[in-house]
Design an enzyme around this catalytic site. Structure first.
Site, PDB file in Angstrom:
ATOM      1  N   SER A 217      -5.312   0.470  -8.544  1.00  0.00           N
ATOM      2  CA  SER A 217      -6.744   0.698  -8.747  1.00  0.00           C
ATOM      3  C   SER A 217      -7.085   0.901 -10.216  1.00  0.00           C
ATOM      4  CB  SER A 217      -7.211   1.918  -7.945  1.00  0.00           C
ATOM      5  OG  SER A 217      -7.140   1.667  -6.575  1.00  0.00           O
TER       6      SER A 217
ATOM      7  N   LYS B  35     -11.356  13.570 -12.728  1.00  0.00           N
ATOM      8  CA  LYS B  35     -11.606  12.133 -12.763  1.00  0.00           C
ATOM      9  C   LYS B  35     -13.026  11.841 -12.300  1.00  0.00           C
ATOM     10  CE  LYS B  35      -6.919  10.576 -11.642  1.00  0.00           C
ATOM     11  NZ  LYS B  35      -6.134   9.807 -10.647  1.00  0.00           N
TER      12      LYS B  35
ATOM     13  N   ARG C 233       5.738   1.783  -5.805  1.00  0.00           N
ATOM     14  CA  ARG C 233       5.828   0.474  -6.448  1.00  0.00           C
ATOM     15  C   ARG C 233       7.048   0.363  -7.344  1.00  0.00           C
ATOM     16  NH1 ARG C 233      -0.099   0.399  -8.828  1.00  0.00           N
ATOM     17  NH2 ARG C 233       0.642   2.481  -9.214  1.00  0.00           N
TER      18      ARG C 233
ATOM     19  N   HIS D 141      -3.169  -1.248  -1.300  1.00  0.00           N
ATOM     20  CA  HIS D 141      -3.396  -0.167  -0.343  1.00  0.00           C
ATOM     21  C   HIS D 141      -3.317  -0.700   1.092  1.00  0.00           C
ATOM     22  CE1 HIS D 141      -5.847   1.742  -3.748  1.00  0.00           C
ATOM     23  NE2 HIS D 141      -4.845   2.581  -3.529  1.00  0.00           N
TER      24      HIS D 141
END
Length: 162
Positions: free
Chosen positions: A129, A42, A91, A18
Site C-alpha cells: 500500500s 498516520k 513478503r 492483500h
C-alpha cells in the site's frame, strides 16, 4: 468453537497483495475479520468509510468475511470480535523478523491468540500500500496492483478532478 481470525492492517488502499493473503486464509477459518487499524501517527490517503466500503464490495458474496475499524491494540480488537488468530502476510525475511516481534508481544498480552503467517505469492512481493500511494501521489498508474472496485473508484475520481 469457531475458528475466527483477524487480518489487521491499514488497507490504504487494499491491494491485490492483500487479496492474495485474505483468499488463501479463508479456507483455514470459519470467519475472517478484516481489521482496519487507525494509527494516530498516520494520516490515511483514503477515508475509513471508503476502505470499509471496498472490502464490503469485494467480499459481498462471502458471509464469512467482515470488516471492522479499530484503534489501539490488535489483541483488544481480537477480543472484541472473538478472534483467536491473527493473520499476517510476509513478503520478505525482514517482514518476518518485525512480525515475529509483534506476534510475541501479542501472545504475551493474550496467550489465547495465535499469529498465523502466510507468505505472499512471488508476483505480489512488491505490492505494498505504501508504494501504491507513492505512485498515486506522483501520477503513476497503479491499476494493475488494485482490485477492480478500487481501480474503478480511482478512475471515477480522476474524471472529476479534470
Amino acid at each position: 468453537m469457531q475458528r475466527i481470525a483477524l487480518f489487521p492492517g491499514t488497507f490504504d488502499p487494499i491491494t491485490i497483495g492483500h487479496l492474495d493473503i485474505i483468499n488463501r486464509a479463508l479456507p483455514l477459518f470459519d470467519k475472517l475479520v478484516i481489521g482496519i487499524g487507525r494509527n494516530i501517527n498516520k494520516t490515511p490517503m483514503f477515508s475509513d468509510e471508503q476502505r470499509i466500503s471496498w472490502i464490503e464490495e469485494i467480499y459481498k458474496d462471502m458471509p464469512k468475511v467482515s470488516a471492522v475499524l479499530y484503534e489501539g491494540l490488535t489483541v483488544e480488537c481480537c477480543q472484541k470480535v472473538g478472534a483467536n488468530f491473527i493473520v499476517r502476510g510476509i513478503r520478505y525475511v525482514n517482514d518476518f523478523e518485525y512480525e515475529k516481534a509483534i506476534a510475541d508481544m501479542n501472545r504475551s498480552l493474550d496467550n489465547n491468540i495465535e499469529t498465523i503467517f502466510l507468505t505472499c505469492l512471488p508476483q505480489f512481493t512488491s505490492v505494498a500500500s505504501t508504494l501504491v500511494r507513492d505512485v498515486l501521489r506522483n501520477g503513476g498508474d497503479v491499476m494493475k496492483f488494485l482490485p477492480d472496485v478500487v481501480a474503478r473508484t480511482l478512475e471515477q475520481r480522476k474524471k472529476y478532478e479534470i
